[in-house]
Design a protein around this motif. Structure first.
Motif, PDB file in Angstrom:
ATOM      1  N   ASP A   1     -12.774  14.546 -21.427  1.00  0.00           N
ATOM      2  CA  ASP A   1     -14.019  14.419 -22.174  1.00  0.00           C
ATOM      3  C   ASP A   1     -14.477  15.823 -22.589  1.00  0.00           C
ATOM      4  OD1 ASP A   1     -15.779  12.655 -23.244  1.00  0.00           O
ATOM      5  OD2 ASP A   1     -16.731  12.077 -21.364  1.00  0.00           O
TER       6      ASP A   1
ATOM      7  N   LYS B   1     -12.491  10.511 -18.355  1.00  0.00           N
ATOM      8  CA  LYS B   1     -13.451   9.465 -18.697  1.00  0.00           C
ATOM      9  C   LYS B   1     -13.461   8.311 -17.708  1.00  0.00           C
ATOM     10  CE  LYS B   1     -12.599  10.659 -23.447  1.00  0.00           C
ATOM     11  NZ  LYS B   1     -11.770  10.390 -24.582  1.00  0.00           N
ATOM     12  N   SER B   2     -12.368   8.153 -16.947  1.00  0.00           N
ATOM     13  CA  SER B   2     -12.277   7.024 -16.023  1.00  0.00           C
ATOM     14  C   SER B   2     -11.379   7.388 -14.847  1.00  0.00           C
ATOM     15  CB  SER B   2     -11.711   5.795 -16.736  1.00  0.00           C
ATOM     16  OG  SER B   2     -10.363   6.039 -17.111  1.00  0.00           O
TER      17      SER B   2
ATOM     18  N   ASP C   1     -23.852  10.478 -19.726  1.00  0.00           N
ATOM     19  CA  ASP C   1     -22.454  10.531 -19.256  1.00  0.00           C
ATOM     20  C   ASP C   1     -22.442  10.489 -17.733  1.00  0.00           C
ATOM     21  OD1 ASP C   1     -19.761  10.891 -18.871  1.00  0.00           O
ATOM     22  OD2 ASP C   1     -19.740  12.993 -19.480  1.00  0.00           O
TER      23      ASP C   1
ATOM     24  N   ASN D   1     -19.601   9.352 -16.089  1.00  0.00           N
ATOM     25  CA  ASN D   1     -18.190   9.305 -15.700  1.00  0.00           C
ATOM     26  C   ASN D   1     -17.595  10.698 -15.804  1.00  0.00           C
ATOM     27  OD1 ASN D   1     -17.564   6.515 -15.076  1.00  0.00           O
ATOM     28  ND2 ASN D   1     -18.167   6.125 -17.198  1.00  0.00           N
ATOM     29  N   ASN D   2     -17.477  11.348 -14.667  1.00  0.00           N
ATOM     30  CA  ASN D   2     -16.909  12.696 -14.567  1.00  0.00           C
ATOM     31  C   ASN D   2     -15.807  12.662 -13.517  1.00  0.00           C
ATOM     32  OD1 ASN D   2     -18.771  14.094 -16.391  1.00  0.00           O
ATOM     33  ND2 ASN D   2     -20.295  13.548 -14.864  1.00  0.00           N
TER      34      ASN D   2
END
Length: 162
Positions: free
Chosen positions: A66, A72-73, A114, A116-117
């Motif tokens: 990202d 991202k996942s 955001d 999702n890190n």
């Protein structure tokens, strides 16, 4: 009398420097001899049919990160770990992929967009938030063998021979 003492000190200094220089020369000769002996062992290994093993090709594709540099996942973080670890024999033999979401909410601040890190690691030493990426198990009757990344392997043809 002063010049005799000074001359004696100078001779002692020259002897000391000569001894240090001789020790350095001996160390250099020993180092060169060790390198030559190591090269002879490598040449003998190749003559006996033992050749160096190149690193394996990485499995899968490296997913994009990202804008903040994180994945991202969890699936992307695990895929990145698998790609990096399967491209090196040292990592292939020792790495068990774990992933964690590095997002932590802070009381009193608005929720960021955001959340999702995802990051990966070759172990869960970071704590309970690290989750195992791939189920790998030892099989009892030898029907199927899995590596640390959940892929089937042939124990008679290892990807990275030891």
């Amino acid at each position: 009398a002063i010049s005799v003492v000074a001359l004696g000190l100078r001779l002692s200094l020259f002897r000391l420097l000569g001894t240090k220089m001789a020790a350095r020369r001996a160390a250099l000769v020993a180092g060169l001899w060790a390198c030559a002996a190591h090269g002879a062992v490598l040449r003998a290994s190749r003559e006996n049919g033992i050749v160096p093993h190149p690193p394996p090709e990485p499995v899968g594709a490296m997913p994009e990160t990202d804008a903040d540099g994180a994945f991202k996942s969890k699936a992307d973080a695990c895929a990145a770990c698998k790609f990096k670890a399967t491209g090196s024999c040292a990592m292939y033999l020792t790495c068990r992929c774990f992933a964690t979401n590095a997002f932590f909410g802070v009381a009193g601040l608005p929720e960021p967009s955001d959340q999702n890190n995802w990051r990966w690691a070759c172990g869960n030493e970071g704590g309970d938030k690290y989750e195992l990426c791939f189920k790998a198990s030892e099989v009892e009757d030898g029907t199927t063998y899995l590596d640390n990344f959940g892929d089937e392997v042939d124990p008679n043809k290892p990807k990275c021979p030891v």
